[in-house]
Design a protein around this motif. Sequence first.
Motif, PDB file in Angstrom:
ATOM      1  N   MET A 117       0.852  -1.166   0.000  1.00  0.00           N
ATOM      2  CA  MET A 117       0.000   0.000   0.000  1.00  0.00           C
ATOM      3  C   MET A 117       0.897   1.229   0.000  1.00  0.00           C
ATOM      4  N   LYS A 118       0.591   2.150  -0.885  1.00  0.00           N
ATOM      5  CA  LYS A 118       1.336   3.399  -0.976  1.00  0.00           C
ATOM      6  C   LYS A 118       0.517   4.517  -0.338  1.00  0.00           C
ATOM      7  N   ILE A 119       1.087   5.137   0.678  1.00  0.00           N
ATOM      8  CA  ILE A 119       0.437   6.259   1.346  1.00  0.00           C
ATOM      9  C   ILE A 119       1.256   7.510   1.085  1.00  0.00           C
ATOM     10  N   ALA A 120       0.606   8.512   0.541  1.00  0.00           N
ATOM     11  CA  ALA A 120       1.250   9.813   0.344  1.00  0.00           C
ATOM     12  C   ALA A 120       0.672  10.789   1.356  1.00  0.00           C
ATOM     13  N   VAL A 121       1.543  11.596   1.924  1.00  0.00           N
ATOM     14  CA  VAL A 121       1.150  12.646   2.855  1.00  0.00           C
ATOM     15  C   VAL A 121       1.615  13.958   2.241  1.00  0.00           C
ATOM     16  N   VAL A 122       0.676  14.867   2.013  1.00  0.00           N
ATOM     17  CA  VAL A 122       1.006  16.192   1.468  1.00  0.00           C
ATOM     18  C   VAL A 122       0.553  17.236   2.471  1.00  0.00           C
ATOM     19  N   VAL A 123       1.490  18.090   2.875  1.00  0.00           N
ATOM     20  CA  VAL A 123       1.192  19.101   3.882  1.00  0.00           C
ATOM     21  C   VAL A 123       1.479  20.484   3.326  1.00  0.00           C
ATOM     22  N   GLY A 124       0.476  21.347   3.393  1.00  0.00           N
ATOM     23  CA  GLY A 124       0.579  22.689   2.838  1.00  0.00           C
ATOM     24  C   GLY A 124       0.825  23.773   3.870  1.00  0.00           C
ATOM     25  N   ASN A 125       1.521  23.449   4.936  1.00  0.00           N
ATOM     26  CA  ASN A 125       1.862  24.473   5.924  1.00  0.00           C
ATOM     27  C   ASN A 125       3.130  25.186   5.469  1.00  0.00           C
ATOM     28  N   PRO A 126       3.147  26.519   5.436  1.00  0.00           N
ATOM     29  CA  PRO A 126       4.353  27.236   5.007  1.00  0.00           C
ATOM     30  C   PRO A 126       5.545  27.050   5.949  1.00  0.00           C
ATOM     31  N   LYS A 127       5.298  26.557   7.149  1.00  0.00           N
ATOM     32  CA  LYS A 127       6.379  26.323   8.107  1.00  0.00           C
ATOM     33  C   LYS A 127       6.868  24.881   7.967  1.00  0.00           C
TER      34      LYS A 127
ATOM     35  N   ARG B  57       3.477  21.382  13.028  1.00  0.00           N
ATOM     36  CA  ARG B  57       2.562  20.527  13.789  1.00  0.00           C
ATOM     37  C   ARG B  57       1.516  19.917  12.859  1.00  0.00           C
ATOM     38  N   THR B  58       1.139  20.614  11.809  1.00  0.00           N
ATOM     39  CA  THR B  58       0.198  20.054  10.826  1.00  0.00           C
ATOM     40  C   THR B  58       0.790  18.806  10.183  1.00  0.00           C
ATOM     41  N   LEU B  59       2.082  18.823   9.896  1.00  0.00           N
ATOM     42  CA  LEU B  59       2.770  17.639   9.369  1.00  0.00           C
ATOM     43  C   LEU B  59       2.690  16.504  10.387  1.00  0.00           C
ATOM     44  N   ARG B  60       2.903  16.821  11.627  1.00  0.00           N
ATOM     45  CA  ARG B  60       2.826  15.811  12.687  1.00  0.00           C
ATOM     46  C   ARG B  60       1.435  15.174  12.732  1.00  0.00           C
ATOM     47  N   VAL B  61       0.391  15.984  12.608  1.00  0.00           N
ATOM     48  CA  VAL B  61      -0.981  15.472  12.607  1.00  0.00           C
ATOM     49  C   VAL B  61      -1.200  14.540  11.412  1.00  0.00           C
ATOM     50  N   ALA B  62      -0.771  14.968  10.244  1.00  0.00           N
ATOM     51  CA  ALA B  62      -0.956  14.167   9.029  1.00  0.00           C
ATOM     52  C   ALA B  62      -0.211  12.831   9.113  1.00  0.00           C
ATOM     53  N   GLU B  63       1.002  12.850   9.624  1.00  0.00           N
ATOM     54  CA  GLU B  63       1.763  11.604   9.757  1.00  0.00           C
ATOM     55  C   GLU B  63       1.128  10.668  10.784  1.00  0.00           C
ATOM     56  N   SER B  64       0.603  11.234  11.859  1.00  0.00           N
ATOM     57  CA  SER B  64      -0.088  10.410  12.850  1.00  0.00           C
ATOM     58  C   SER B  64      -1.307   9.729  12.228  1.00  0.00           C
ATOM     59  N   LEU B  65      -2.068  10.486  11.463  1.00  0.00           N
ATOM     60  CA  LEU B  65      -3.251   9.920  10.821  1.00  0.00           C
ATOM     61  C   LEU B  65      -2.866   8.859   9.790  1.00  0.00           C
ATOM     62  N   ALA B  66      -1.805   9.091   9.045  1.00  0.00           N
ATOM     63  CA  ALA B  66      -1.338   8.092   8.074  1.00  0.00           C
ATOM     64  C   ALA B  66      -0.968   6.789   8.780  1.00  0.00           C
TER      65      ALA B  66
ATOM     66  N   GLN C   4       2.143  -4.346   3.158  1.00  0.00           N
ATOM     67  CA  GLN C   4       3.404  -3.630   3.335  1.00  0.00           C
ATOM     68  C   GLN C   4       3.183  -2.196   2.854  1.00  0.00           C
ATOM     69  N   THR C   5       3.639  -1.227   3.624  1.00  0.00           N
ATOM     70  CA  THR C   5       3.327   0.164   3.326  1.00  0.00           C
ATOM     71  C   THR C   5       4.579   0.951   2.956  1.00  0.00           C
ATOM     72  N   GLU C   6       4.441   1.717   1.890  1.00  0.00           N
ATOM     73  CA  GLU C   6       5.473   2.674   1.477  1.00  0.00           C
ATOM     74  C   GLU C   6       4.905   4.070   1.720  1.00  0.00           C
ATOM     75  N   TYR C   7       5.720   4.930   2.307  1.00  0.00           N
ATOM     76  CA  TYR C   7       5.288   6.306   2.564  1.00  0.00           C
ATOM     77  C   TYR C   7       6.012   7.283   1.656  1.00  0.00           C
ATOM     78  N   GLN C   8       5.295   8.288   1.201  1.00  0.00           N
ATOM     79  CA  GLN C   8       5.861   9.442   0.494  1.00  0.00           C
ATOM     80  C   GLN C   8       5.350  10.659   1.267  1.00  0.00           C
ATOM     81  N   VAL C   9       6.232  11.354   1.969  1.00  0.00           N
ATOM     82  CA  VAL C   9       5.845  12.527   2.742  1.00  0.00           C
ATOM     83  C   VAL C   9       6.352  13.763   2.019  1.00  0.00           C
ATOM     84  N   ILE C  10       5.424  14.658   1.700  1.00  0.00           N
ATOM     85  CA  ILE C  10       5.761  15.877   0.967  1.00  0.00           C
ATOM     86  C   ILE C  10       5.388  17.069   1.830  1.00  0.00           C
ATOM     87  N   ASP C  11       6.403  17.712   2.363  1.00  0.00           N
ATOM     88  CA  ASP C  11       6.234  18.928   3.153  1.00  0.00           C
ATOM     89  C   ASP C  11       6.435  20.084   2.178  1.00  0.00           C
ATOM     90  N   LEU C  12       5.347  20.675   1.730  1.00  0.00           N
ATOM     91  CA  LEU C  12       5.413  21.675   0.661  1.00  0.00           C
ATOM     92  C   LEU C  12       6.248  22.897   1.022  1.00  0.00           C
TER      93      LEU C  12
END
Length: 176
Positions: free
Chosen positions: A1-11, A15-24, A35-43
């Motif tokens: 399973m491929k899970i992508a996390v995209v976060v649009g916080n300018p910082k 903490r928004t990234l932390r929330v998104a990763e927790s939910l993922a 088996q899970t692959e993660y792609q984390v994109i901190d914009l």
Amino acid sequence: MKIAVVVGNPKPASRTLRVAESLAGVIEKLVPGEQTEYQVIDLAEHSSRLFEWPEPTLAALNDAVAASDVLVVASPTYKATYTGLLKAFLDRYPSNGLAGVVAVPVMTGAAADHAMATEVNLRPLLVELGATVPSRGLYLVMNRIAELDQITADWGQANAATLVPAITGRLEAPRD
């Protein structure tokens, strides 16, 4: 399973990234045996290139997100909606550019006053891009960040009945 996390916080590393990763992480546990692959994109790390065309790094990130099975999209609440940073990234997709991807909208904010922004603003954008959004989104009031693990676990339990079938359907679907 491929899970992508995209976060649009300018910082960066927000903490928004932390929330998104927790939910993922909670979503991963809802679909055991995969088996899970993660792609984390901190914009915030890519903001200087968002308005360059063509831009190979962003094109590759867009492709990776479109190829994911699950997409967690997170933004802090700015003026009762998501950030321009997130919008600029999502604007790089054509109509139906996220077709078949199971998406979960996530927003954070200082007060519960804008809790519907997740459903009223971010969900329709994801649907317009073709994503499947089978569950409610998550809105976290930031003064509750200390309760993050419990809040995301509770969200997973409350939304598993609609989310899990959508994810397993995506995983079982033939790929191009």
